[in-house]
Design a protein around this motif. Sequence first.
Motif, PDB file in Angstrom:
ATOM      1  N   ARG A  52       2.689  -0.226  11.472  1.00 32.87           N
ATOM      2  CA  ARG A  52       1.369  -0.735  11.103  1.00 32.87           C
ATOM      3  C   ARG A  52       1.271  -2.237  11.386  1.00 32.87           C
ATOM      4  NH1 ARG A  52      -0.286   1.135   5.603  1.00 32.87           N
ATOM      5  NH2 ARG A  52      -1.340   2.809   6.690  1.00 32.87           N
ATOM      6  N   VAL A  73      -1.365  -4.282  14.170  1.00 32.26           N
ATOM      7  CA  VAL A  73      -2.260  -5.408  13.876  1.00 32.26           C
ATOM      8  C   VAL A  73      -1.838  -6.647  14.671  1.00 32.26           C
ATOM      9  CG1 VAL A  73      -3.058  -6.965  12.048  1.00 32.26           C
ATOM     10  CG2 VAL A  73      -2.855  -4.519  11.594  1.00 32.26           C
ATOM     11  N   ALA A 124      -5.474  -8.031   6.938  1.00 31.67           N
ATOM     12  CA  ALA A 124      -5.318  -7.574   8.323  1.00 31.67           C
ATOM     13  C   ALA A 124      -6.454  -8.104   9.200  1.00 31.67           C
ATOM     14  CB  ALA A 124      -5.280  -6.042   8.372  1.00 31.67           C
ATOM     15  N   GLU A 125      -7.665  -8.096   8.673  1.00 33.64           N
ATOM     16  CA  GLU A 125      -8.789  -8.612   9.458  1.00 33.64           C
ATOM     17  C   GLU A 125      -8.605 -10.099   9.755  1.00 33.64           C
ATOM     18  OE1 GLU A 125     -12.401  -7.603   7.415  1.00 33.64           O
ATOM     19  OE2 GLU A 125     -12.382  -5.548   8.182  1.00 33.64           O
ATOM     20  N   LEU A 162      -5.220  -5.285   1.791  1.00 38.23           N
ATOM     21  CA  LEU A 162      -4.709  -5.094   3.152  1.00 38.23           C
ATOM     22  C   LEU A 162      -5.832  -5.204   4.180  1.00 38.23           C
ATOM     23  CD1 LEU A 162      -2.560  -4.388   5.244  1.00 38.23           C
ATOM     24  CD2 LEU A 162      -2.847  -1.976   4.660  1.00 38.23           C
ATOM     25  N   ARG A 163      -6.980  -4.632   3.846  1.00 37.81           N
ATOM     26  CA  ARG A 163      -8.108  -4.703   4.773  1.00 37.81           C
ATOM     27  C   ARG A 163      -8.467  -6.169   5.029  1.00 37.81           C
ATOM     28  NH1 ARG A 163     -12.657  -0.487   3.148  1.00 37.81           N
ATOM     29  NH2 ARG A 163     -13.772  -2.329   2.446  1.00 37.81           N
ATOM     30  N   ARG A 200      -3.086  -6.320  18.165  1.00 39.21           N
ATOM     31  CA  ARG A 200      -4.534  -6.533  18.218  1.00 39.21           C
ATOM     32  C   ARG A 200      -4.866  -8.025  18.046  1.00 39.21           C
ATOM     33  NH1 ARG A 200      -8.694  -7.843  18.485  1.00 39.21           N
ATOM     34  NH2 ARG A 200     -10.734  -7.044  17.861  1.00 39.21           N
ATOM     35  N   VAL A 211      -6.100 -10.783  12.532  1.00 37.21           N
ATOM     36  CA  VAL A 211      -6.706 -10.578  13.852  1.00 37.21           C
ATOM     37  C   VAL A 211      -7.614 -11.754  14.210  1.00 37.21           C
ATOM     38  CG1 VAL A 211      -8.257  -9.107  15.200  1.00 37.21           C
ATOM     39  CG2 VAL A 211      -6.522  -8.065  13.700  1.00 37.21           C
ATOM     40  N   VAL A 226       0.832  -1.215   0.000  1.00 35.12           N
ATOM     41  CA  VAL A 226       0.000   0.000   0.000  1.00 35.12           C
ATOM     42  C   VAL A 226       0.868   1.268   0.000  1.00 35.12           C
ATOM     43  CG1 VAL A 226      -1.663   1.350   1.347  1.00 35.12           C
ATOM     44  CG2 VAL A 226      -2.101  -1.074   0.894  1.00 35.12           C
TER      45      VAL A 226
END
Lengths: 254, 169
Positions: A204, A208, A144-145, A140-141, A211, A148, A111
């Motif tokens: 970044r 993540v 990354a989700e 990336l969204r 989290r 997690v 990104v």
Amino acid sequence: MDESLRPALVEFLLRHGDDRLVLGHRLAEWCGHGPALEEDIALANIALDVTGQANLLLALAGRTEGMGRDQDALAYFRDERDFRNAQLVELPKGDFGFTIVRQFLFDAYDVPFLEALQGSAHEELAGIAAKAYKEARYHLRHSAEWVVMLGDGTAESHERTQRALDELWRFTHELFEVDAVDRALIAAGIAPDVSALAPAWRARVAQVVERATLTLPGDGFRARGGRRGLHTEHLGIMLAEMQIVARSHPGASW
Amino acid sequence: MTTRARPTRDELFALLDTVMDPEVPVVSVVELGVVRDAAVEGDEVVVTVTPTYSGCPAMREIEAEIERALHAHGHERVRIRTVFAPAWTTDWIGPAAREKLRAYGIAPPGPAPSADDELVPLRRRREVVRCPYCDSPDTALRSEFGSTACKSIRFCNACRQPFEQFKAF
């Protein structure tokens, strides 16, 4: 463009085109094997995006080189030592956690890389980057989700995700390396300085990872060499499978 | 070729408006914003297109359909020029085309995400998307990635119907 920059630009386009071509192939290996239908489709979609980006970058590499090689010639008729991808993307797909962590580490780099590349003095390259940047944000969204969900999931998913992160970490440094090829293009305003992107990337990723209740690995051995054509033992095997149809039936169309 | 008046941009666009998207055959390539320009240059018609996604597999078919439509109207020499900037956005899809998407069972896209949107939201986003079948706002995202790169998969909790949404891009 300054004619003396031509070889460096070809090299740069091969590096970043190959990153996407090889990653796209690894993602496509999930087609029909995803853990759920939605994820099967998602990984195939992301594969399509990055392979499409590879198509554009390698086509530009071929035209810049001016030796009559198009994107297919570059994808299917180069040998392992001619590939310039970072080693990160060539590692076997592993389990779903491994694929997701690799994708996340790559997306978190991709990104800001593409965002910076939009400002390239090379107009066509800037246009390709602007398009790919929008796609990378979606990737990336998604990744990354999943990091997690898997990290902060069951004991087994947590353990597998942490193991993947530990195994992959040593391959991430190569993404931010700068050599003479990059320096020439950075000076001409054609390429961004990827080494400057590393601190924000790490911040970044750390956000993540925290989290996801995972632990950021320490920096130890740094794998490198992909940008110079030195690869792990896995790339050749992957290329054999990827290239065999094109090499067995040169010029075939379907 | 018979002598004919040089077609204007509007006339070429009207002709191209008959070329439907192969994946979503209720909206035309003009309505989607894939066609950016059309003009006569010398003895050929040059159509400027931009891909929706870098790897959109429908682009080649779209280009072939554009050529076919122009050939059918007597434009023998057609050239397709591909541009990447400005990058395609769903914000180019107008209100009439959005209604056609909805009637076809595909929820139209919301506003394209801005560069300031949180990149790693770490939680599901709260975007109200109405079901194209029953108009209920009680729908949930199932996957960001649908049957084509440009669509996501949602589920309507009211009428228990899965549906696709054109993703805001």
